[in-house]
Design an enzyme around this catalytic site. Structure first.
Site, mmCIF file in Angstrom:
data_model
loop_
_atom_site.group_PDB
_atom_site.id
_atom_site.type_symbol
_atom_site.label_atom_id
_atom_site.label_comp_id
_atom_site.label_asym_id
_atom_site.label_seq_id
_atom_site.Cartn_x
_atom_site.Cartn_y
_atom_site.Cartn_z
ATOM 1 N N TYR A 125 0.809 -1.218 0.000
ATOM 2 C CA TYR A 125 0.000 0.000 0.000
ATOM 3 C C TYR A 125 0.850 1.278 0.000
ATOM 4 C CZ TYR A 125 -3.936 -3.078 1.181
ATOM 5 O OH TYR A 125 -4.894 -4.059 1.179
ATOM 6 N N LYS B 42 4.037 -15.190 2.344
ATOM 7 C CA LYS B 42 3.914 -15.939 1.087
ATOM 8 C C LYS B 42 5.351 -16.215 0.643
ATOM 9 C CE LYS B 42 1.454 -17.628 -2.343
ATOM 10 N NZ LYS B 42 0.634 -18.834 -2.189
ATOM 11 N N ASP C 145 -2.393 -18.076 2.061
ATOM 12 C CA ASP C 145 -3.573 -18.746 1.494
ATOM 13 C C ASP C 145 -4.084 -19.843 2.428
ATOM 14 O OD1 ASP C 145 -1.092 -19.761 0.880
ATOM 15 O OD2 ASP C 145 -1.589 -20.450 -1.125
ATOM 16 N N ASP D 57 -4.897 -6.808 6.044
ATOM 17 C CA ASP D 57 -6.141 -6.119 5.672
ATOM 18 C C ASP D 57 -7.210 -7.159 5.312
ATOM 19 O OD1 ASP D 57 -7.895 -4.155 4.975
ATOM 20 O OD2 ASP D 57 -6.902 -3.587 3.106
ATOM 21 N N ASP E 267 -10.520 -8.772 7.916
ATOM 22 C CA ASP E 267 -11.933 -8.723 7.532
ATOM 23 C C ASP E 267 -12.545 -10.119 7.583
ATOM 24 O OD1 ASP E 267 -12.009 -6.030 7.206
ATOM 25 O OD2 ASP E 267 -12.927 -6.090 5.220
#
Ligand code: NAD
Length: 354
Positions: free
Chosen positions: A141, A190, A222, A246, A250
């Protein structure tokens, strides 16, 4: 103890839920002989309307001078034009930067009394009690981005970039937090694909050596996403980079059943922090007095714990919330047949303090 707490009610339901959290903090202060001074300042859409900017200088100065900051929510349809130069969320980003906050903490502990509103089967959420620590100031970001080329060859790029020191400080915080919990840190990356993740994993291992009593495990993002819905009770503290965090936070938030229940904290070095419920300004129910104040009240408990060092008082609030919910004191978002209003829910918590 004397403490100065800045309140940033913000937009939509923000002022309604912050009001209840303040009343709970005042009740706790009275019970334990603390002096809390509260000052209110503008942030977000209300600040744009009053001053033309989402974070007025005086708001940042007040937050920097305070012991802790409690925020409601910012934003709403009035300020939603994507082409607008000034947007409410700029206030939030500016505040995090100005207060040098680099870690976002989101505890998730679904209450047994509310098992029925979780989208997961009761046996999958029973015993779930974890804390996600998300890196807040680096990664995809904040890396270089842009476009090059023309026509069908036009390309867009974003860059995931992390320094060792950025990783180290947030992973260290996760280990420190795991000490007071079940002593397990799951570092999520990852590393099978991304170089930034390999650096992340290398630093996590280094930090882990400083905390021999805490177990460190690594998991690919994942499979962590799957495990959150299949075996979430296995997690204690999860730590991860900005974008993975992020998305995972959620996903984790829905386990509890309502956005209105969950608190969060943003921390940096030292004790200052910014505390806010995870939900937004909920324009669809703003002004109706029906918003659930529990996420903000639990954020106030986190404020007492992390910024003021008042663990006993924080637990007192958390216990009062649990007791109120177990007694069937529920707002509309929790599916109540005869729902409480925002202020009735706040009172239900206050009555169960101590
Ligand atoms: P939202 O969280 O505001 O609302 C989503 C749904 O959850 C709505 O139906 C709402 O009524 C319900 N809800 C949320 N909080 C609730 C509560 N405490 N009690 C009962 N029900 C609750 O998300 P959204 O609708 O996507 O966003 C609305 C506005 O909020 C947008 O302008 C967005 O940019 C902003 N937003 C702000 C923040 C923040 O301030 N940190 C976070 C997310 C969204």
């Amino acid at each position: 103890m004397n403490a100065h707490i800045v309140l940033l009610p913000g937009d939509g339901i923000g002022p309604e839920v912050v009001k209840e959290a303040r009343l709970v903090l005042e009740a706790v202060a009275k019970r334990h002989g603390h002096q809390f001074k509260f000052t209110e300042h503008l942030l977000g859409g209300c600040a744009i309307d009053a001053t033309g900017t989402a974070m007025p200088d005086e708001t940042l100065a007040a937050c920097q001078a305070a012991d802790a900051v409690l925020l409601g929510a910012v934003g709403g349809p009035k300020w939603d034009d994507p082409a607008a130069k000034v947007r409410p969320e700029q206030g939030l980003l500016g505040l995090r930067k100005g207060m040098q906050l680099y870690a976002n903490l989101r505890p998730v502990r679904p209450m047994p009394a509310l098992e029925h509103i979780s989208p997961l089967k009761p046996e999958r959420i029973r015993g779930v009690d974890f804390l996600v620590v998300r890196e807040l100031t680096g990664g995809l970001y904040f890396g270089a981005r842009g476009r090059k080329g023309t026509g069908e060859d036009e390309q867009a790029f974003d860059t995931m970039i992390y320094s060792k020191s950025e990783v180290r400080r947030v992973v260290k915080l996760a280990f420190q937090l795991a000490k007071g919990r079940r002593s397990l840190v799951t570092s999520i990356d990852k590393a099978n694909v991304l170089e930034s993740s390999r650096l992340w994993r290398q630093v996590a291992v280094e930090v882990g050596k400083e905390f021999p009593a805490i177990k460190l495990e690594h998991q690919l993002v994942d499979s962590a996403a799957m495990r959150l819905v299949t075996h979430a009770a296995q997690f204690d503290v999860l730590v991860t980079e900005n974008m993975f965090g992020d998305i995972l936070t959620d996903e984790a938030a829905v386990l509890a059943g309502s956005l209105g229940l969950l608190p969060s904290a943003s921390l940096g070095d030292g004790t200052k922090g910014l505390y806010e419920p995870i939900h937004g300004s909920a324009p669809d129910i703003a002004g109706k007095g029906i918003a659930n104040p529990v996420g903000t009240i639990l954020s106030a408990a986190m404020l007492l714990r992390h910024s003021l060092g008042l663990e006993k008082e924080a637990q007192e609030i958390e216990r009062a919330v649990t007791l109120a919910l177990e007694a069937g004191q529920h707002t509309a978002d929790l599916g109540a047949k005869q729902p409480l209003t925002t202020s009735q829910m706040g009172q239900a918590v206050q009555q169960r303090l101590g």
